[in-house]
Scaffold this motif. Structure first.
Motif, PDB file in Angstrom:
ATOM      1  N   VAL A 137      36.888  39.623  43.106  1.00 26.64           N
ATOM      2  CA  VAL A 137      35.499  39.437  43.549  1.00 26.64           C
ATOM      3  C   VAL A 137      34.650  39.203  42.303  1.00 26.64           C
ATOM      4  CG1 VAL A 137      33.527  40.535  44.699  1.00 26.64           C
ATOM      5  CG2 VAL A 137      35.848  40.891  45.574  1.00 26.64           C
ATOM      6  N   VAL A 138      33.798  38.165  42.320  1.00 23.63           N
ATOM      7  CA  VAL A 138      33.009  37.822  41.136  1.00 23.63           C
ATOM      8  C   VAL A 138      31.506  37.972  41.313  1.00 23.63           C
ATOM      9  CG1 VAL A 138      34.794  36.239  40.266  1.00 23.63           C
ATOM     10  CG2 VAL A 138      32.948  35.347  41.714  1.00 23.63           C
ATOM     11  N   SER A 139      31.077  38.275  42.541  1.00 21.01           N
ATOM     12  CA  SER A 139      29.629  38.397  42.770  1.00 21.01           C
ATOM     13  C   SER A 139      29.326  39.563  43.707  1.00 21.01           C
ATOM     14  CB  SER A 139      29.079  37.086  43.356  1.00 21.01           C
ATOM     15  OG  SER A 139      29.684  36.811  44.600  1.00 21.01           O
ATOM     16  N   GLY A 140      28.070  39.971  43.699  1.00 26.99           N
ATOM     17  CA  GLY A 140      27.645  41.045  44.591  1.00 26.99           C
ATOM     18  C   GLY A 140      27.996  42.430  44.069  1.00 26.99           C
ATOM     19  N   ALA A 141      27.818  43.417  44.932  1.00 27.01           N
ATOM     20  CA  ALA A 141      28.009  44.826  44.557  1.00 27.01           C
ATOM     21  C   ALA A 141      29.453  45.157  44.200  1.00 27.01           C
ATOM     22  CB  ALA A 141      27.545  45.723  45.700  1.00 27.01           C
ATOM     23  N   ASN A 142      30.414  44.391  44.728  1.00 27.49           N
ATOM     24  CA  ASN A 142      31.830  44.670  44.457  1.00 27.49           C
ATOM     25  C   ASN A 142      32.442  43.774  43.375  1.00 27.49           C
ATOM     26  OD1 ASN A 142      31.963  46.700  46.432  1.00 27.49           O
ATOM     27  ND2 ASN A 142      32.188  45.158  48.039  1.00 27.49           N
ATOM     28  N   ALA A 143      31.607  43.106  42.602  1.00 25.35           N
ATOM     29  CA  ALA A 143      32.114  42.220  41.551  1.00 25.35           C
ATOM     30  C   ALA A 143      32.983  42.994  40.565  1.00 25.35           C
ATOM     31  CB  ALA A 143      30.948  41.573  40.812  1.00 25.35           C
ATOM     32  N   ASN A 144      34.009  42.330  40.065  1.00 28.51           N
ATOM     33  CA  ASN A 144      34.866  42.976  39.068  1.00 28.51           C
ATOM     34  C   ASN A 144      34.016  43.336  37.842  1.00 28.51           C
ATOM     35  OD1 ASN A 144      35.145  40.932  36.816  1.00 28.51           O
ATOM     36  ND2 ASN A 144      35.942  39.675  38.484  1.00 28.51           N
ATOM     37  N   PRO A 145      34.465  44.280  37.021  1.00 25.21           N
ATOM     38  CA  PRO A 145      33.642  44.754  35.901  1.00 25.21           C
ATOM     39  C   PRO A 145      33.226  43.673  34.903  1.00 25.21           C
ATOM     40  CG  PRO A 145      35.542  46.194  36.221  1.00 25.21           C
ATOM     41  CD  PRO A 145      35.726  45.021  37.130  1.00 25.21           C
ATOM     42  N   LEU A 146      34.093  42.678  34.665  1.00 22.49           N
ATOM     43  CA  LEU A 146      33.741  41.614  33.728  1.00 22.49           C
ATOM     44  C   LEU A 146      32.582  40.784  34.266  1.00 22.49           C
ATOM     45  CD1 LEU A 146      34.192  39.903  31.174  1.00 22.49           C
ATOM     46  CD2 LEU A 146      35.900  38.591  32.477  1.00 22.49           C
ATOM     47  N   HIS A 147      32.698  40.344  35.514  1.00 28.17           N
ATOM     48  CA  HIS A 147      31.636  39.515  36.091  1.00 28.17           C
ATOM     49  C   HIS A 147      30.345  40.310  36.314  1.00 28.17           C
ATOM     50  CE1 HIS A 147      34.745  36.455  36.616  1.00 28.17           C
ATOM     51  NE2 HIS A 147      33.731  35.612  36.673  1.00 28.17           N
ATOM     52  N   ALA A 148      30.487  41.595  36.609  1.00 29.71           N
ATOM     53  CA  ALA A 148      29.290  42.440  36.737  1.00 29.71           C
ATOM     54  C   ALA A 148      28.559  42.510  35.401  1.00 29.71           C
ATOM     55  CB  ALA A 148      29.681  43.832  37.213  1.00 29.71           C
TER      56      ALA A 148
END
Length: 196
Positions: A137-148
């Motif tokens: 997952v790359v967006s939103g509240a559940n995005a992975n730590p890198l993309h967050a």
């Protein structure tokens, strides 16, 4: 006579040299050039993700000190052909220190259902050689730590597939590029050249 004078001269030079040695030094250690310390891992890369082809964990710290282009990918998108350009970019600049990291994602409902299908498209259809990771997952509240972290640093999370983040050798984000920016875009190339 000449031979004797030469021998005496050599003996005198050796005696003078050993007289200049500090007391107690039998065999001084030869000077060796210091090897550069490995690049420390910036906070942004202190993460691990599973590799696409076999799900083996990969520590992103292995890319510390490189210029990194992070791209979220999808198999069935109008931008999927960017795989070709990304691979050309990687082939051209990897010897100078660029690495492209691909993160397949179904956030926008255009990714294949299985990891095997994604891998087949990447490796067999587009000949991808740059590192690819398991779907995430790359967006939103559940995005992975890198993309967050990338979204937090830039204020811009991926709005679509093939969003790009360029990270400098120091681990700081240099630029964010939306999906429509192709891998051969002059501004992107200029930023990569400057970072290398």
């Amino acid at each position: 006579m000449l031979k004797t004078a030469l021998t005496l001269s050599l003996l005198a030079a050796a005696a003078t040299s050993s007289a200049q040695q500090p007391t107690g030094v039998v065999n001084p250690r030869p000077l060796v050039a210091a090897t550069p310390a490995p690049a420390s891992c910036p906070a942004l890369l202190k993460q691990s993700f599973k590799r696409l082809q076999d799900e083996a964990p990969q520590d992103l710290c292995q890319y510390a000190g490189k210029v990194v282009l992070v791209v979220n990918t999808a198999s069935y998108c109008g931008y999927t052909k960017q795989y070709e350009g990304l691979e050309k970019l990687y082939a051209k600049y990897s010897p100078r220190g660029l690495v492209v990291l691909g993160f397949p994602s179904n956030d926008f409902k255009q990714e294949a259902a299985s990891t095997k299908e994604i891998a087949d498209l990447c490796y067999n259809t587009y000949g991808v050689k740059f590192p690819m990771f398991a779907p995430t997952v790359v967006s939103g509240a559940n995005a992975n730590p890198l993309h967050a972290a990338l979204a937090k640093q830039t204020g811009k999370e991926p709005k679509w597939n093939f969003t790009k983040y360029l990270i400098g050798r120091d681990g700081n984000v240099i630029a964010h590029y939306p999906s429509k920016v192709t891998p051969d875009d002059p501004d992107l190339l200029k930023q990569i050249e400057g970072a290398l």
